[in-house]
Each structure stands twice: as structure tokens, then as C-alpha cells.
Design a protein around this motif. Structure first.
Motif, short mmCIF file in Angstrom:
data_model
loop_
_atom_site.label_atom_id
_atom_site.label_comp_id
_atom_site.label_asym_id
_atom_site.label_seq_id
_atom_site.Cartn_x
_atom_site.Cartn_y
_atom_site.Cartn_z
N PRO A 1 5.44 -15.97 -34.17
CA PRO A 1 5.41 -15.94 -36.28
C PRO A 1 5.42 -16.58 -37.60
O PRO A 1 5.67 -16.70 -38.03
CB PRO A 1 7.01 -15.59 -36.38
N LEU A 2 5.00 -18.34 -37.06
CA LEU A 2 4.78 -19.01 -38.22
C LEU A 2 3.69 -18.60 -38.60
O LEU A 2 2.67 -18.01 -38.09
CB LEU A 2 4.53 -20.65 -37.35
N THR A 3 3.15 -19.27 -40.02
CA THR A 3 2.58 -18.44 -40.83
C THR A 3 1.48 -20.20 -41.07
O THR A 3 2.53 -21.05 -41.58
CB THR A 3 2.62 -17.71 -41.67
N GLU A 4 0.48 -20.30 -41.44
CA GLU A 4 0.00 -21.18 -41.89
C GLU A 4 0.18 -22.05 -43.39
O GLU A 4 0.42 -20.90 -43.66
CB GLU A 4 -1.72 -21.93 -41.88
N VAL A 5 0.16 -22.77 -43.63
CA VAL A 5 0.73 -23.47 -44.90
C VAL A 5 -0.86 -23.03 -45.88
O VAL A 5 -2.10 -23.61 -45.81
CB VAL A 5 1.17 -25.22 -45.64
N SER A 6 -0.53 -23.36 -46.71
CA SER A 6 -1.51 -22.47 -47.79
C SER A 6 -2.46 -24.40 -48.15
O SER A 6 -2.06 -25.04 -48.13
CB SER A 6 -1.39 -21.75 -49.00
N ASP A 7 -3.92 -23.73 -49.09
CA ASP A 7 -4.58 -24.71 -49.07
C ASP A 7 -3.18 -25.76 -50.61
O ASP A 7 -3.79 -26.58 -50.89
CB ASP A 7 -6.20 -24.74 -49.83
N GLU A 8 -3.40 -25.15 -51.40
CA GLU A 8 -1.98 -25.38 -51.99
C GLU A 8 -1.16 -25.61 -52.31
O GLU A 8 -1.17 -27.16 -52.63
CB GLU A 8 -2.26 -24.02 -53.56
N GLN A 9 -0.88 -25.56 -51.34
CA GLN A 9 0.88 -25.75 -50.47
C GLN A 9 0.27 -27.26 -50.35
O GLN A 9 1.31 -28.38 -50.09
CB GLN A 9 1.46 -25.26 -49.37
N THR A 10 -0.95 -27.42 -49.08
CA THR A 10 -0.94 -28.67 -48.37
C THR A 10 -1.88 -29.51 -49.35
O THR A 10 -1.42 -31.04 -49.62
CB THR A 10 -2.55 -28.43 -47.61
N SER A 11 -2.17 -29.41 -50.69
CA SER A 11 -2.72 -30.30 -51.64
C SER A 11 -1.70 -30.89 -52.39
O SER A 11 -1.51 -32.32 -52.74
CB SER A 11 -3.72 -29.41 -52.06
N THR A 12 -0.69 -29.58 -52.61
CA THR A 12 0.97 -30.82 -53.19
C THR A 12 1.44 -31.02 -52.31
O THR A 12 1.96 -32.59 -52.59
CB THR A 12 1.88 -29.05 -53.62
N LEU A 13 1.36 -30.87 -51.61
CA LEU A 13 2.51 -31.82 -50.19
C LEU A 13 2.00 -33.55 -49.97
O LEU A 13 2.72 -33.71 -49.77
CB LEU A 13 2.24 -31.08 -48.53
N MET A 14 0.12 -33.21 -49.33
CA MET A 14 -0.18 -34.24 -49.74
C MET A 14 -0.64 -35.13 -50.96
O MET A 14 0.09 -36.33 -50.67
CB MET A 14 -1.47 -34.63 -49.41
N LYS A 15 0.00 -35.10 -52.37
CA LYS A 15 0.11 -35.62 -53.48
C LYS A 15 1.63 -36.54 -53.13
O LYS A 15 1.29 -36.84 -53.12
CB LYS A 15 -0.47 -34.51 -54.46
N ASP A 16 2.27 -35.02 -53.11
CA ASP A 16 3.28 -35.81 -53.05
C ASP A 16 3.96 -36.59 -51.60
O ASP A 16 5.04 -38.32 -52.39
CB ASP A 16 4.35 -34.65 -52.20
N LEU A 17 3.26 -36.82 -50.93
CA LEU A 17 3.45 -38.03 -49.77
C LEU A 17 2.78 -38.93 -50.19
O LEU A 17 3.85 -39.95 -49.83
CB LEU A 17 2.98 -37.43 -48.38
N ILE A 18 1.58 -38.62 -51.23
CA ILE A 18 1.39 -40.14 -51.53
C ILE A 18 1.65 -40.72 -52.16
O ILE A 18 2.11 -42.42 -52.15
CB ILE A 18 -0.56 -40.25 -52.12
N ASP A 19 1.90 -40.23 -53.59
CA ASP A 19 3.28 -39.79 -54.06
C ASP A 19 4.64 -41.55 -54.26
O ASP A 19 5.10 -42.12 -54.97
CB ASP A 19 4.13 -39.02 -55.18
N VAL A 20 4.79 -40.89 -52.31
CA VAL A 20 6.17 -41.71 -52.30
C VAL A 20 5.81 -42.77 -51.21
O VAL A 20 6.53 -43.66 -50.55
CB VAL A 20 6.76 -40.61 -51.53
N GLY A 21 4.61 -43.11 -51.12
CA GLY A 21 3.90 -44.66 -50.20
C GLY A 21 4.07 -44.39 -48.68
O GLY A 21 3.33 -44.96 -48.56
N TYR A 22 3.60 -42.94 -48.49
CA TYR A 22 2.80 -42.65 -47.56
C TYR A 22 1.79 -43.08 -46.33
O TYR A 22 0.49 -42.30 -47.93
CB TYR A 22 3.34 -40.95 -46.71
N SER A 23 1.91 -42.98 -45.77
CA SER A 23 0.44 -44.20 -45.63
C SER A 23 0.27 -43.17 -43.62
O SER A 23 0.86 -43.44 -42.62
CB SER A 23 0.43 -45.43 -45.17
#
Length: 128
Positions: free
Chosen positions: A100-122
Motif C-alpha cells: 500500500p505504499l506510494t512513491e515520494v513525489s519529485d517535490e518531496q524528494t527535492s525537499t528531502l535531499m536539500k534538507d539532508l545536504i543542509d544538515v551535513g549528510y554525505s
């Protein structure tokens, strides 16, 4: 986890925490590590703490693990992890999830990746 350690560790059983926010406390109490979904996207940092949990910077390492993990709290974990891997590999096939899962949207993916980079994720180095 503490109760499991107290009950089963003396019998020779290894006890693992269910996710990395509990890794340092588990290791300090004699546990064996953690089993975590986010180990798929943050393996080096999680293993780094596992290997060096007795070092002076262990609390800071744990705090950084927690910050990265917190970036997933507003998403369905599996879909968001798959989106992270899809982004890192530049491979949209990784986005696919089963009902029953659904894919994360492109917008959500972009936000997530930006947030990960902002917190120093490598991200880990990924070979194709």
C-alpha cells in the motif's frame, strides 16, 4: 533495549537496538549495535559510531546520526529511503514501492535531499 540487555546478554545473546537513535546508549550498555532502515543510506556514519563509540566525540556522532534520521520523520520511511537512493544513483527505478505504499513525489524528494545536504549528510559512494 535495557531490559533485553539485562535479561539476555548474560545468557550470551547479542542485543541490537531497533534504530540508530539508540545506538550509542545500546553500545555503552553492552549491546551489539543496531538494525536500522537508514543504514541503507547512512552506513559509514552509523558504522563510524559503532567503531568509535568509546571516543570523546561519540556524543557528537550520535547527535549527527539523529539529525539525519530526523529528516525522514515527515515521510513514509521506506518510500523516502528509496527516493534518496534513486536520487543518489540517478535511477528512477529505485522510486518504485509496492502497495500500500506510494512513491515520494519529485517535490518531496527535492525537499528531502536539500534538507539532508543542509544538515551535513554525505551520501555513500555508490557503484553501478
Amino acid at each position: 533495549t535495557s531490559a533485553m540487555l539485562e535479561t539476555f546478554q548474560p545468557e550470551g545473546f547479542d542485543v541490537f537496538a531497533g534504530s540508530e537513535p539508540f545506538l550509542l546508549a545500546t553500545l555503552r550498555a553492552g549491546g551489539a549495535g543496531c538494525i536500522s532502515a537508514t543504514a541503507n543510506i547512512n552506513p559509514a556514519a552509523i558504522n563510524g559510531l559503532y567503531e568509535t563509540y568509546k571516543n570523546d566525540d561519540a556524543d557528537q556522532q550520535q547527535a549527527q546520526l539523529d539529525v539525519v534520521r530526523d529528516q525522514y520523520k515527515n515521510y513514509v520511511m521506506i518510500a523516502a529511503l528509496k527516493a534518496t537512493i534513486a536520487h543518489q544513483r540517478n535511477d528512477p527505478e529505485w522510486m518504485r514501492v509496492r502497495p500500500p505504499l506510494t512513491e515520494v513525489s519529485d517535490e518531496q524528494t527535492s525537499t528531502l535531499m536539500k534538507d539532508l545536504i543542509d544538515v551535513g549528510y554525505s551520501p555513500p559512494t555508490v557503484s553501478h
